[in-house]
Design a protein around this motif. Sequence first.
Motif, PDB file in Angstrom:
ATOM      1  N   LYS A 139       3.072  -7.903  -6.980  1.00  7.90           N
ATOM      2  CA  LYS A 139       1.391  -8.014  -6.592  1.00  7.90           C
ATOM      3  C   LYS A 139       1.194  -7.692  -5.173  1.00  7.90           C
ATOM      4  O   LYS A 139      -0.492  -7.513  -4.989  1.00  7.90           O
ATOM      5  N   ASN A 140       1.839  -7.409  -4.237  1.00 11.03           N
ATOM      6  CA  ASN A 140       1.936  -7.540  -2.999  1.00 11.03           C
ATOM      7  C   ASN A 140       1.087  -5.507  -2.789  1.00 11.03           C
ATOM      8  O   ASN A 140       1.759  -4.567  -2.973  1.00 11.03           O
ATOM      9  N   VAL A 141       0.366  -5.200  -2.311  1.00 14.08           N
ATOM     10  CA  VAL A 141      -0.241  -4.032  -2.505  1.00 14.08           C
ATOM     11  C   VAL A 141      -0.843  -3.734  -1.094  1.00 14.08           C
ATOM     12  O   VAL A 141      -1.984  -4.371  -0.378  1.00 14.08           O
ATOM     13  N   LEU A 142      -0.660  -2.526  -0.385  1.00 17.64           N
ATOM     14  CA  LEU A 142      -0.475  -2.049   1.121  1.00 17.64           C
ATOM     15  C   LEU A 142      -1.805  -0.699   0.202  1.00 17.64           C
ATOM     16  O   LEU A 142      -1.357   0.003   0.003  1.00 17.64           O
ATOM     17  N   GLU A 143      -2.910  -0.554   1.003  1.00 17.09           N
ATOM     18  CA  GLU A 143      -3.898  -0.106   0.972  1.00 17.09           C
ATOM     19  C   GLU A 143      -4.009   1.040   2.577  1.00 17.09           C
ATOM     20  O   GLU A 143      -3.918   0.503   3.627  1.00 17.09           O
ATOM     21  N   ILE A 144      -4.065   2.224   2.972  1.00 20.72           N
ATOM     22  CA  ILE A 144      -4.103   2.728   3.709  1.00 20.72           C
ATOM     23  C   ILE A 144      -5.215   3.235   3.726  1.00 20.72           C
ATOM     24  O   ILE A 144      -5.544   4.071   3.419  1.00 20.72           O
ATOM     25  N   GLY A 145      -6.221   3.710   5.209  1.00 21.55           N
ATOM     26  CA  GLY A 145      -7.281   3.714   5.307  1.00 21.55           C
ATOM     27  C   GLY A 145      -8.185   3.483   4.321  1.00 21.55           C
ATOM     28  O   GLY A 145      -8.808   4.846   3.890  1.00 21.55           O
ATOM     29  N   PRO A 146      -8.922   2.262   4.413  1.00 24.05           N
ATOM     30  CA  PRO A 146      -9.452   2.006   3.468  1.00 24.05           C
ATOM     31  C   PRO A 146     -11.297   1.993   3.609  1.00 24.05           C
ATOM     32  O   PRO A 146     -12.152   2.566   2.414  1.00 24.05           O
ATOM     33  N   GLY A 147     -11.753   2.852   4.942  1.00 17.97           N
ATOM     34  CA  GLY A 147     -12.670   3.359   5.605  1.00 17.97           C
ATOM     35  C   GLY A 147     -13.706   2.580   4.935  1.00 17.97           C
ATOM     36  O   GLY A 147     -14.096   1.298   6.482  1.00 17.97           O
ATOM     37  N   THR A 148     -14.986   2.288   4.267  1.00 16.36           N
ATOM     38  CA  THR A 148     -15.734   1.820   3.775  1.00 16.36           C
ATOM     39  C   THR A 148     -15.596   0.678   2.812  1.00 16.36           C
ATOM     40  O   THR A 148     -16.255  -0.345   1.842  1.00 16.36           O
ATOM     41  N   GLY A 149     -14.410   0.969   2.357  1.00 15.38           N
ATOM     42  CA  GLY A 149     -13.422  -0.254   1.493  1.00 15.38           C
ATOM     43  C   GLY A 149     -14.572  -0.464  -0.053  1.00 15.38           C
ATOM     44  O   GLY A 149     -14.360  -0.830  -1.163  1.00 15.38           O
ATOM     45  N   VAL A 150     -14.600   1.362  -0.392  1.00 16.76           N
ATOM     46  CA  VAL A 150     -14.773   1.381  -1.718  1.00 16.76           C
ATOM     47  C   VAL A 150     -14.262   1.228  -2.958  1.00 16.76           C
ATOM     48  O   VAL A 150     -14.061   0.803  -4.202  1.00 16.76           O
ATOM     49  N   GLY A 177      -9.377  12.829  10.326  1.00 17.05           N
ATOM     50  CA  GLY A 177      -9.308  13.268   9.053  1.00 17.05           C
ATOM     51  C   GLY A 177      -9.872  11.938   8.124  1.00 17.05           C
ATOM     52  O   GLY A 177      -9.310  12.318   6.634  1.00 17.05           O
ATOM     53  N   GLN A 178     -10.846  11.706   8.112  1.00 22.71           N
ATOM     54  CA  GLN A 178     -11.822  11.388   6.856  1.00 22.71           C
ATOM     55  C   GLN A 178     -13.015  11.865   6.441  1.00 22.71           C
ATOM     56  O   GLN A 178     -13.364  12.249   6.748  1.00 22.71           O
ATOM     57  N   HIS A 179     -12.457  10.868   4.878  1.00 26.63           N
ATOM     58  CA  HIS A 179     -13.667  12.109   4.289  1.00 26.63           C
ATOM     59  C   HIS A 179     -13.399  10.731   3.844  1.00 26.63           C
ATOM     60  O   HIS A 179     -12.885  10.549   2.546  1.00 26.63           O
ATOM     61  N   PHE A 180     -14.984   9.407   3.248  1.00 30.90           N
ATOM     62  CA  PHE A 180     -14.825   8.856   2.530  1.00 30.90           C
ATOM     63  C   PHE A 180     -14.950   8.924   1.060  1.00 30.90           C
ATOM     64  O   PHE A 180     -16.308   9.552   1.485  1.00 30.90           O
ATOM     65  N   ASN A 239      -2.143  -9.740  -3.904  1.00 32.38           N
ATOM     66  CA  ASN A 239      -1.980  -9.575  -2.538  1.00 32.38           C
ATOM     67  C   ASN A 239      -2.340  -8.824  -1.685  1.00 32.38           C
ATOM     68  O   ASN A 239      -1.623  -7.442  -1.584  1.00 32.38           O
ATOM     69  N   LEU A 240      -3.553  -8.722  -1.335  1.00 30.33           N
ATOM     70  CA  LEU A 240      -4.000  -7.594  -0.505  1.00 30.33           C
ATOM     71  C   LEU A 240      -4.255  -6.642   1.419  1.00 30.33           C
ATOM     72  O   LEU A 240      -4.617  -8.050   2.122  1.00 30.33           O
ATOM     73  N   ILE A 241      -3.811  -6.134   1.841  1.00 27.53           N
ATOM     74  CA  ILE A 241      -3.351  -5.479   3.077  1.00 27.53           C
ATOM     75  C   ILE A 241      -4.418  -4.390   3.459  1.00 27.53           C
ATOM     76  O   ILE A 241      -3.332  -3.482   2.421  1.00 27.53           O
ATOM     77  N   ALA A 242      -5.335  -4.731   4.080  1.00 28.24           N
ATOM     78  CA  ALA A 242      -6.060  -2.506   4.442  1.00 28.24           C
ATOM     79  C   ALA A 242      -5.354  -2.961   5.401  1.00 28.24           C
ATOM     80  O   ALA A 242      -5.616  -3.365   6.977  1.00 28.24           O
ATOM     81  N   MET A 243      -5.220  -1.601   5.531  1.00 23.67           N
ATOM     82  CA  MET A 243      -4.939  -1.447   7.478  1.00 23.67           C
ATOM     83  C   MET A 243      -5.261   0.252   7.915  1.00 23.67           C
ATOM     84  O   MET A 243      -5.053   0.765   6.792  1.00 23.67           O
ATOM     85  N   ASP A 244      -5.971   0.145   8.758  1.00 23.76           N
ATOM     86  CA  ASP A 244      -7.320   1.509   9.426  1.00 23.76           C
ATOM     87  C   ASP A 244      -6.576   1.354  10.913  1.00 23.76           C
ATOM     88  O   ASP A 244      -6.086   0.559  11.560  1.00 23.76           O
ATOM     89  N   LEU A 245      -6.749   2.768  11.140  1.00 20.22           N
ATOM     90  CA  LEU A 245      -6.681   3.110  12.245  1.00 20.22           C
ATOM     91  C   LEU A 245      -7.814   2.921  13.153  1.00 20.22           C
ATOM     92  O   LEU A 245      -7.789   3.110  14.469  1.00 20.22           O
ATOM     93  N   ASP A 246      -8.842   3.290  12.336  1.00 18.97           N
ATOM     94  CA  ASP A 246     -10.088   3.147  12.674  1.00 18.97           C
ATOM     95  C   ASP A 246     -10.814   1.748  13.774  1.00 18.97           C
ATOM     96  O   ASP A 246     -11.119   1.128  12.191  1.00 18.97           O
ATOM     97  N   LYS A 247     -10.710   1.715  14.304  1.00 15.52           N
ATOM     98  CA  LYS A 247     -10.842   0.132  14.803  1.00 15.52           C
ATOM     99  C   LYS A 247     -12.589  -0.264  14.649  1.00 15.52           C
ATOM    100  O   LYS A 247     -13.123  -1.138  13.805  1.00 15.52           O
ATOM    101  N   ASP A 248     -13.606   0.296  14.414  1.00 18.63           N
ATOM    102  CA  ASP A 248     -15.023   0.353  13.097  1.00 18.63           C
ATOM    103  C   ASP A 248     -14.889  -0.208  11.901  1.00 18.63           C
ATOM    104  O   ASP A 248     -15.514  -0.616  11.373  1.00 18.63           O
ATOM    105  N   SER A 249     -14.155   0.897  11.021  1.00 16.81           N
ATOM    106  CA  SER A 249     -13.796   0.210   9.521  1.00 16.81           C
ATOM    107  C   SER A 249     -13.002  -0.932  10.054  1.00 16.81           C
ATOM    108  O   SER A 249     -13.451  -1.538   8.271  1.00 16.81           O
ATOM    109  N   VAL A 250     -12.369  -1.669  10.704  1.00 16.70           N
ATOM    110  CA  VAL A 250     -11.108  -2.583  11.232  1.00 16.70           C
ATOM    111  C   VAL A 250     -12.706  -3.910  10.721  1.00 16.70           C
ATOM    112  O   VAL A 250     -12.601  -4.881  10.237  1.00 16.70           O
TER     113      VAL A 250
END
Length: 293
Positions: A55-66, A32-35, A77-88
């Motif tokens: 100050k803790n933030v969780l970003e879901i689905g960062p994709g290309t990091g825009v 369901g990705q639309h960057f 303090n940012l954690i970016a979580m993605d299911l897409d291995k390519d994005s990681v």
Amino acid sequence: MAKKRKSSQNSHAKRSISKSAKGPVKAKKHLGQHFLKDEAIAQKIADTLSLDGYKNVLEIGPGTGVLTKYLLTRNVNLIAMDLDKDSVIYLNHSFPLEHPSAVGNDRTFQIIEGDFLQYNLNTLFGHEPFAITGNFPYNISTQIVFRLLEIKEQVPEFSGMFQKEVAKRICEKEGTKTYGILSVLVQAFYDAEYLFTVPPQVFDPAPKVQSGVLRLVRKEDPILNCDEKLFFRVVKTAFNQRRKTLRNSLKSFNLSSTFRETDVFDKRPEQIGVIDFITLTNNIQNDLKENEV
């Protein structure tokens, strides 16, 4: 607590960048990705978080990091979580090289390959509060909100991009056809605000629908004045037959005939506000207790 990852990359890491990290990450339909490609909108989404008291933030689905790079301009303090291995892979390798100013200055920044719906979120920030944001995959956006409600005690703010209809539904008030289960359950604990609409052409690939950005701010006293599990059950049961009056949709509760003749049971669920649902839940609980005697 998430470990701190420095922005500097050693020479080995630079040499070991995979092919998927060298080129652009391609959106995957099954995820369901639309960057998002509009920088101004990404900045606006990053600015939706107040960072008041956390100050803790969780970003879901960062994709290309825009969106990621604008979140990193703030004191987070940012954690970016993605299911897409390519994005990681991209975010771990190419992203820091392309945006050194964003990940510099010893900011705490970690990328995790994982499914938000299944992940043990207690391992991210311990017991500290954290906000959730992101350009959420439309195919799991409602599931993300239900997961939020499971951890609401730890999440003071939530913002991000949804399909417009879903965002509107979450923020809707009683008296409309779009008011439903999500509206009531979310607004019982959060103040919900629809912020702005986003057109399809600012995404790659462009979705077939408009998108909408919302913000949820947890209420000062998020504890319901009723049994929470029963409240969830009443709301879901009522809206599962939303065209019927509550007298018919709530038959499964085996309420007393006297109680079922009160005026509230003449109404359909979309006519009942959040406070009224809380009152109804308390009255149902009292009626059930009386029937047990």
